[in-house]
Scaffold this motif. Structure first.
Motif, PDB file in Angstrom:
ATOM      1  N   ALA A 316       0.829  -1.207   0.000  1.00 14.48           N
ATOM      2  CA  ALA A 316       0.000   0.000   0.000  1.00 14.48           C
ATOM      3  C   ALA A 316       0.861   1.254   0.000  1.00 14.48           C
ATOM      4  O   ALA A 316       1.985   1.267   0.502  1.00 14.48           O
ATOM      5  CB  ALA A 316      -0.927  -0.001   1.216  1.00 14.48           C
ATOM      6  N   THR A 320      -2.641   5.373   1.513  1.00 11.72           N
ATOM      7  CA  THR A 320      -3.569   4.309   1.888  1.00 11.72           C
ATOM      8  C   THR A 320      -3.330   3.865   3.328  1.00 11.72           C
ATOM      9  O   THR A 320      -4.285   3.641   4.091  1.00 11.72           O
ATOM     10  CB  THR A 320      -3.412   3.117   0.934  1.00 11.72           C
ATOM     11  OG1 THR A 320      -3.701   3.540  -0.395  1.00 11.72           O
ATOM     12  CG2 THR A 320      -4.349   1.985   1.318  1.00 11.72           C
ATOM     13  N   LYS A 324      -6.194   4.096   6.292  1.00 11.82           N
ATOM     14  CA  LYS A 324      -6.755   2.857   6.825  1.00 11.82           C
ATOM     15  C   LYS A 324      -6.206   2.449   8.188  1.00 11.82           C
ATOM     16  O   LYS A 324      -6.839   1.649   8.886  1.00 11.82           O
ATOM     17  CB  LYS A 324      -6.530   1.716   5.824  1.00 11.82           C
ATOM     18  CG  LYS A 324      -7.295   1.928   4.520  1.00 11.82           C
ATOM     19  CD  LYS A 324      -7.273   0.703   3.644  1.00 11.82           C
ATOM     20  CE  LYS A 324      -8.149   0.900   2.407  1.00 11.82           C
ATOM     21  NZ  LYS A 324      -8.210  -0.298   1.545  1.00 11.82           N
TER      22      LYS A 324
END
Length: 363
Positions: A316, A320, A324
């Motif tokens: 990622a 990201t 997250k």
């Protein structure tokens, strides 16, 4: 404090007024009394050449410490990018290629790890100071890993005789792009015509390779050039590189040179951490902001490498990972010296979060 804020997506100094009272940011920064926006502004404007040198040196030392054993080989990726400016910053110049006033920072990566973030003015050659930086890096890396093979990799903006000659005389391998010119095209016309004929016959994309001796008129040496004659439905797409690595031309191009495209993604991640927020007036304050983003990237890259391997976020981007795992909603409960975070039981990546915490927890 600034690095932690960048990791969490807070790019403005004005955000410090809110973050000063945030218990998580206080814990992450290691201090209960966090700096205000004016304090942080004075801090940035107080930076100078010595502090910039110290941070870049620490980036290299962090990279060295991340290896338990000496690597067999290292590929140092050099790349320059444009950072547009919209005010009257010190050192701003108009760049014809990018068609804007900008800076031209230089980045050096080894794999995903960042070694150098160096702000430069844009009215100079893209390879400016690259030879000196390469020399410093090679000298330091060979002090700790004398048997490690080092490869210099870059696009055609770094194809300079001085740089490549230094590599030849100091046992550094290189694979560097060659800008297309009439001489290169004429020298490989037959190969390109063959690729076009094969495409017209089969209707399939064609890629043919050949190697040849090459030297620009100002060069003191002759290099080994590799030509890729590619023809698709969009027409001819020839590419050229120069190298001192001996081997199959296609393998060198595909496995050694084309892999540098991944480094461009790492440069984009610097912008995800606001390396392009060079809106201070003073030159060294903007250099410092570039380095703050570099430190934030180093921190998130370490989390990705050490705590997210084998998870859904193993590849990622920084953005990201921020959305997250970092910038997520929690209820914060603080009692004396204890801070308790209550996460949502519906958080879709709670297993990844637990895994990361276990990996990063002290033994």
């Amino acid at each position: 404090q600034r690095v932690m804020a960048l990791c969490a997506g807070w790019e403005d100094l004005n955000d410090a007024e809110q973050l000063q009272r945030d218990p998580v940011h206080q814990l992450a920064s290691g201090a209960e009394a966090l700096g205000s926006a004016p304090t942080l502004s004075r801090f940035e404007n107080a930076q100078n050449r010595a502090s910039a040198w110290a941070v870049n040196r620490e980036l290299v030392e962090q990279f060295i410490r991340s290896h338990r054993t000496a690597p067999a080989h290292l590929i140092l990726d050099f790349d320059a990018t444009d950072t547009p400016v919209h005010g009257q910053q010190e050192g701003r110049f108009f760049h014809g290629y990018y068609d804007c006033h900008c800076f031209l920072p230089l980045y050096v990566f080894c794999g995903d790890q960042l070694l150098v973030a160096y702000l430069r003015r844009s009215h100079q050659d893209a390879a400016k100071h690259a030879a000196a930086i390469l020399k410093l890096l090679v000298t330091r890396l060979r002090q700790v890993w004398p048997r490690t093979k080092i490869v210099f990799r870059a696009d055609s903006g770094f194809c300079r005789d001085r740089l490549l000659s230094w590599c030849d005389t100091h046992d550094v391998k290189y694979v560097v792009g060659l800008a297309r010119n009439e001489r290169l095209v004429a020298q490989n016309t037959a190969l390109m015509q063959q690729a076009e004929a094969d495409f017209n016959r089969t209707g399939q994309k064609q890629r043919l390779f050949t190697a040849f001796d090459y030297a620009a008129g100002s060069w003191r040496r002759v290099g080994w050039g590799i030509a890729k004659a590619e023809h698709t439905g969009q027409g001819a797409n020839p590419r050229f590189i120069v190298t001192n690595i001996v081997g199959d031309a296609q393998q060198i191009y595909d496995r050694r040179y084309c892999a540098r495209g991944e480094m461009e993604n790492r440069v984009k991640e610097q912008m995800m951490l606001f390396a392009d927020r060079v809106s201070a007036h003073r030159w060294w304050a903007n250099q410092w902001r570039l380095l703050l983003a570099a430190l934030a990237y180093t921190l998130i890259e370490a989390v990705r490498r050490l705590a997210l391997a084998g998870t859904a976020l193993a590849q990622a981007t920084c953005q990201t990972i921020r959305l997250k795992l970092i910038k997520i909603g929690t209820v914060i409960e603080r009692k004396l010296t204890i801070v308790r975070l209550h996460f949502s039981s519906a958080h879709p990546l709670q297993a990844v979060f637990r895994h990361a915490v276990r990996c990063l927890a002290p033994p």
